[in-house]
Design a protein around this motif. Structure first.
Motif, mmCIF file in Angstrom:
data_model
loop_
_atom_site.group_PDB
_atom_site.id
_atom_site.type_symbol
_atom_site.label_atom_id
_atom_site.label_comp_id
_atom_site.label_asym_id
_atom_site.label_seq_id
_atom_site.Cartn_x
_atom_site.Cartn_y
_atom_site.Cartn_z
ATOM 1 N N THR A 74 -125.618 -56.721 4.523
ATOM 2 C CA THR A 74 -124.766 -56.321 3.407
ATOM 3 C C THR A 74 -124.959 -57.212 2.186
ATOM 4 O OG1 THR A 74 -122.440 -55.933 2.803
ATOM 5 C CG2 THR A 74 -122.902 -57.803 4.247
ATOM 6 N N TRP A 75 -124.521 -56.685 1.027
ATOM 7 C CA TRP A 75 -124.409 -57.501 -0.186
ATOM 8 C C TRP A 75 -123.052 -58.182 -0.257
ATOM 9 C CZ3 TRP A 75 -128.569 -58.752 -2.577
ATOM 10 C CH2 TRP A 75 -129.626 -57.860 -2.753
ATOM 11 N N ASN A 76 -122.070 -57.689 0.493
ATOM 12 C CA ASN A 76 -120.689 -58.162 0.366
ATOM 13 C C ASN A 76 -120.450 -59.378 1.256
ATOM 14 O OD1 ASN A 76 -120.143 -56.059 -1.399
ATOM 15 N ND2 ASN A 76 -119.448 -54.695 0.217
ATOM 16 N N LEU A 77 -120.328 -60.541 0.634
ATOM 17 C CA LEU A 77 -120.238 -61.789 1.392
ATOM 18 C C LEU A 77 -118.889 -62.479 1.212
ATOM 19 C CD1 LEU A 77 -123.805 -63.194 0.591
ATOM 20 C CD2 LEU A 77 -123.090 -61.778 2.532
ATOM 21 N N GLN A 78 -117.845 -61.688 0.932
ATOM 22 C CA GLN A 78 -116.518 -62.274 0.793
ATOM 23 C C GLN A 78 -116.080 -62.890 2.121
ATOM 24 O OE1 GLN A 78 -117.508 -59.300 -0.240
ATOM 25 N NE2 GLN A 78 -116.403 -58.585 -2.042
ATOM 26 N N PRO A 79 -115.506 -64.090 2.085
ATOM 27 C CA PRO A 79 -115.111 -64.785 3.328
ATOM 28 C C PRO A 79 -114.215 -63.951 4.243
ATOM 29 C CG PRO A 79 -115.018 -66.296 1.478
ATOM 30 C CD PRO A 79 -115.285 -64.939 0.888
ATOM 31 N N ASP A 80 -113.284 -63.162 3.657
ATOM 32 C CA ASP A 80 -112.394 -62.377 4.515
ATOM 33 C C ASP A 80 -113.156 -61.284 5.250
ATOM 34 O OD1 ASP A 80 -112.801 -61.121 2.044
ATOM 35 O OD2 ASP A 80 -110.936 -59.982 2.170
ATOM 36 N N ALA A 112 -113.435 -48.820 -4.615
ATOM 37 C CA ALA A 112 -113.172 -50.253 -4.796
ATOM 38 C C ALA A 112 -112.779 -50.899 -3.472
ATOM 39 C CB ALA A 112 -112.070 -50.460 -5.834
ATOM 40 N N ASP A 113 -111.911 -50.230 -2.721
ATOM 41 C CA ASP A 113 -111.476 -50.766 -1.427
ATOM 42 C C ASP A 113 -112.629 -50.812 -0.431
ATOM 43 O OD1 ASP A 113 -108.942 -50.947 -2.494
ATOM 44 O OD2 ASP A 113 -108.219 -49.090 -1.574
ATOM 45 N N SER A 114 -113.453 -49.771 -0.436
ATOM 46 C CA SER A 114 -114.564 -49.688 0.516
ATOM 47 C C SER A 114 -115.638 -50.730 0.233
ATOM 48 C CB SER A 114 -115.180 -48.285 0.468
ATOM 49 O OG SER A 114 -116.300 -48.196 1.315
ATOM 50 N N CYS A 115 -115.942 -50.935 -1.057
ATOM 51 C CA CYS A 115 -117.024 -51.849 -1.452
ATOM 52 C C CYS A 115 -116.535 -53.257 -1.750
ATOM 53 C CB CYS A 115 -117.736 -51.305 -2.682
ATOM 54 S SG CYS A 115 -118.598 -49.750 -2.426
ATOM 55 N N TYR A 116 -115.210 -53.462 -1.678
ATOM 56 C CA TYR A 116 -114.615 -54.756 -1.994
ATOM 57 C C TYR A 116 -115.003 -55.196 -3.406
ATOM 58 C CZ TYR A 116 -113.101 -54.911 2.812
ATOM 59 O OH TYR A 116 -112.486 -54.609 4.007
ATOM 60 N N LEU A 117 -114.828 -54.245 -4.343
ATOM 61 C CA LEU A 117 -115.064 -54.489 -5.754
ATOM 62 C C LEU A 117 -113.757 -54.300 -6.515
ATOM 63 C CD1 LEU A 117 -118.313 -52.359 -6.198
ATOM 64 C CD2 LEU A 117 -118.208 -54.858 -6.218
ATOM 65 N N SER A 118 -113.669 -54.866 -7.702
ATOM 66 C CA SER A 118 -112.525 -54.581 -8.555
ATOM 67 C C SER A 118 -112.659 -53.159 -9.100
ATOM 68 C CB SER A 118 -112.467 -55.581 -9.716
ATOM 69 O OG SER A 118 -113.514 -55.332 -10.634
ATOM 70 N N ILE A 119 -111.538 -52.573 -9.476
ATOM 71 C CA ILE A 119 -111.569 -51.223 -10.014
ATOM 72 C C ILE A 119 -112.364 -51.191 -11.319
ATOM 73 C CG2 ILE A 119 -109.419 -51.435 -11.317
ATOM 74 C CD1 ILE A 119 -110.563 -48.331 -9.333
ATOM 75 N N ASN A 120 -112.309 -52.272 -12.110
ATOM 76 C CA ASN A 120 -113.080 -52.328 -13.348
ATOM 77 C C ASN A 120 -114.578 -52.371 -13.063
ATOM 78 O OD1 ASN A 120 -110.862 -52.218 -15.055
ATOM 79 N ND2 ASN A 120 -110.625 -54.445 -15.136
ATOM 80 N N SER A 121 -114.980 -53.073 -12.005
ATOM 81 C CA SER A 121 -116.398 -53.104 -11.640
ATOM 82 C C SER A 121 -116.865 -51.717 -11.227
ATOM 83 C CB SER A 121 -116.636 -54.105 -10.502
ATOM 84 O OG SER A 121 -116.408 -55.422 -10.940
ATOM 85 N N VAL A 122 -116.036 -51.018 -10.458
ATOM 86 C CA VAL A 122 -116.381 -49.658 -10.043
ATOM 87 C C VAL A 122 -116.572 -48.767 -11.264
ATOM 88 C CG1 VAL A 122 -115.526 -47.575 -8.883
ATOM 89 C CG2 VAL A 122 -115.278 -49.809 -7.795
#
Length: 217
Positions: free
Chosen positions: A78-84, A166-176
């Motif tokens: 994945t690209w998503n490396l958020q600790p949670d 946004a929830d699925s990709c763990y992005l902010s709504i502005n980024s989406v």
């Protein structure tokens, strides 16, 4: 030493076939036995590599749905490396959480370590120094969509709202919204309905395919 028997899983054929091609030069170390789109792994493999493009992530990943009749260890790619996200995936029983920023040699090393019984997280992944960068594939690449733009378009095609994306990709709504705006410009569309039709016509409808390679051919 026998090569690690690997299955690659994602809902998009171009993604799984692209990863198989990336690993092909390492066939003495990694044998891609099976590639699956929207189907569980059925072969006797050592490791399942789960690509998160357009997929559920974190604690929403259901390992039993991926492996069914195999006791293979599962690695998230994945690209998503958020600790949670990493904590949630590892708590679910994932044996590896691998960054798409890895080089080809690094990815092979991580898969081998997972097969050997190690739990591999970003903090323990090898350095990228001197490694060949992965050349990955995704729907829309030929239309100059970035990986993030393509994933957002994939989820739009699947019918998700901006907030759900946004929830699925763990992005902010502005980024989406930014990814949608730049993707629409490249796609030459101006509305969500046009984007869905474009996505359906350009490979963004999830596939359903299983390819088994008994001898890693």
């Amino acid at each position: 030493m026998k090569p690690v028997r690997l299955a690659i899983v994602n809902d998009y054929e171009v993604v799984v076939r692209g990863l198989a091609s990336v690993l092909a030069p390492f066939s003495e170390r990694i044998t891609v036995v099976e590639i699956d789109s929207r189907l569980p792994v059925v072969s006797d493999v050592d490791v399942v590599l789960y690509d998160t493009f357009g997929q559920v992530q974190g604690d929403a990943v259901r390992l039993d749905d991926l492996t069914v009749d195999t006791e293979a260890r599962v690695a998230v790619f994945t690209w998503n490396l958020q600790p949670d996200l990493i904590r949630e995936a590892l708590a679910q029983g994932v044996s590896g959480y691998l960054s798409k920023g890895l080089g080809a040699e690094q990815l092979v090393e991580c898969i081998e370590a997972i097969h050997a019984g190690e739990v591999v997280a970003p903090s323990s992944q090898p350095s990228a120094d001197g490694d060949t960068q992965l050349v990955m594939a995704w729907p829309g690449l030929e239309h100059d969509l970035s990986a993030r733009e393509a994933e957002v378009v994939a989820l739009i095609t699947q019918g998700l709202s901006n907030q759900e994306i946004a929830d699925s990709c763990y992005l902010s709504i502005n980024s989406v919204k930014t990814y949608i705006r730049t993707a629409y410009r490249k796609m030459q569309v101006s509305s969500r309905s046009q984007a869905v039709l474009w996505g359906l016509a350009h490979g963004f409808d999830p596939d359903r395919e299983r390819v088994i390679r008994p001898h890693g051919d």
